[in-house]
Write an enzyme that holds these catalytic residues in place. Sequence first.
Site, PDB file in Angstrom:
ATOM      1  N   ASP A   7       1.000  -1.164   0.064  1.00  0.00           N
ATOM      2  CA  ASP A   7      -0.051  -0.061  -0.070  1.00  0.00           C
ATOM      3  C   ASP A   7       1.011   1.301   0.012  1.00  0.00           C
ATOM      4  OD1 ASP A   7      -2.569   1.133   0.460  1.00  0.00           O
ATOM      5  OD2 ASP A   7      -1.787   2.013   1.996  1.00  0.00           O
ATOM      6  N   GLU A   9       0.956   5.588   0.379  1.00  0.00           N
ATOM      7  CA  GLU A   9       0.477   6.958   0.762  1.00  0.00           C
ATOM      8  C   GLU A   9       0.970   7.949  -0.021  1.00  0.00           C
ATOM      9  OE1 GLU A   9      -2.457   6.880   2.296  1.00  0.00           O
ATOM     10  OE2 GLU A   9      -2.254   4.823   3.191  1.00  0.00           O
ATOM     11  N   HIS A 156      -5.328   4.270   7.006  1.00  0.00           N
ATOM     12  CA  HIS A 156      -4.862   5.145   5.955  1.00  0.00           C
ATOM     13  C   HIS A 156      -3.210   5.341   6.157  1.00  0.00           C
ATOM     14  CE1 HIS A 156      -8.345   6.086   3.627  1.00  0.00           C
ATOM     15  NE2 HIS A 156      -8.729   6.225   4.671  1.00  0.00           N
ATOM     16  N   ASP A 161      -2.869  -0.471   6.312  1.00  0.00           N
ATOM     17  CA  ASP A 161      -3.800  -0.807   5.220  1.00  0.00           C
ATOM     18  C   ASP A 161      -3.463  -2.401   4.625  1.00  0.00           C
ATOM     19  OD1 ASP A 161      -5.181   1.394   5.884  1.00  0.00           O
ATOM     20  OD2 ASP A 161      -4.872   2.392   3.911  1.00  0.00           O
TER      21      ASP A 161
END
Length: 180
Positions: A7, A9, A156, A161
């Site tokens: 994942d 960000e 998040h 995540d």
Amino acid sequence: MNVVVFDLETTGLSPERDAIVEIGALRVRDGRVAESERFETLVRPLSAGGELLRIPWHAQRVHGISDDMVRGAPHLADVLPEFLDFVGDSPVVAHNISFDSRFMREAARRHGLVWAPPAEYCTMQLSRRAFPRERSHNLDVLAGRLDLAFARGGRHRSFGDAQVTAEAFVRLMERLKVGV
């Protein structure tokens, strides 16, 4: 079933204009989440021209990562080769993988590297197959549907995540009776 679940960000939604600020990943081996095989780092965001990018307030509101948090973090040029080595020749999994893979392809291209996993699996798409009558398939809803919980402060954030996505992937594959 041996895959890397990851994942990202980011500072925004555009792989061409925005930057990665965090990468989190872990392996699933033989149908089990291998918590000890993890990759987790903040990334100091730079523009395509090499200038330091500030993290916009709207992105900070989503993931909680601030300019102060990434100030001492490594640059993507240092982190990306390590992450690509971690992935190796494994298939990859992400929730809404088109978003994360587009960012990875663009980041790799900028640094003279290649993002070309042998297969990509999307837990959002798997959720649609497993729960065809349901309307929503975002990660929060899927986690609730599968009775999974995010670690405190984990939603998040890349590794949090990735953890939930990995567990969801295992359960969805079992539910769909699919082997990887």
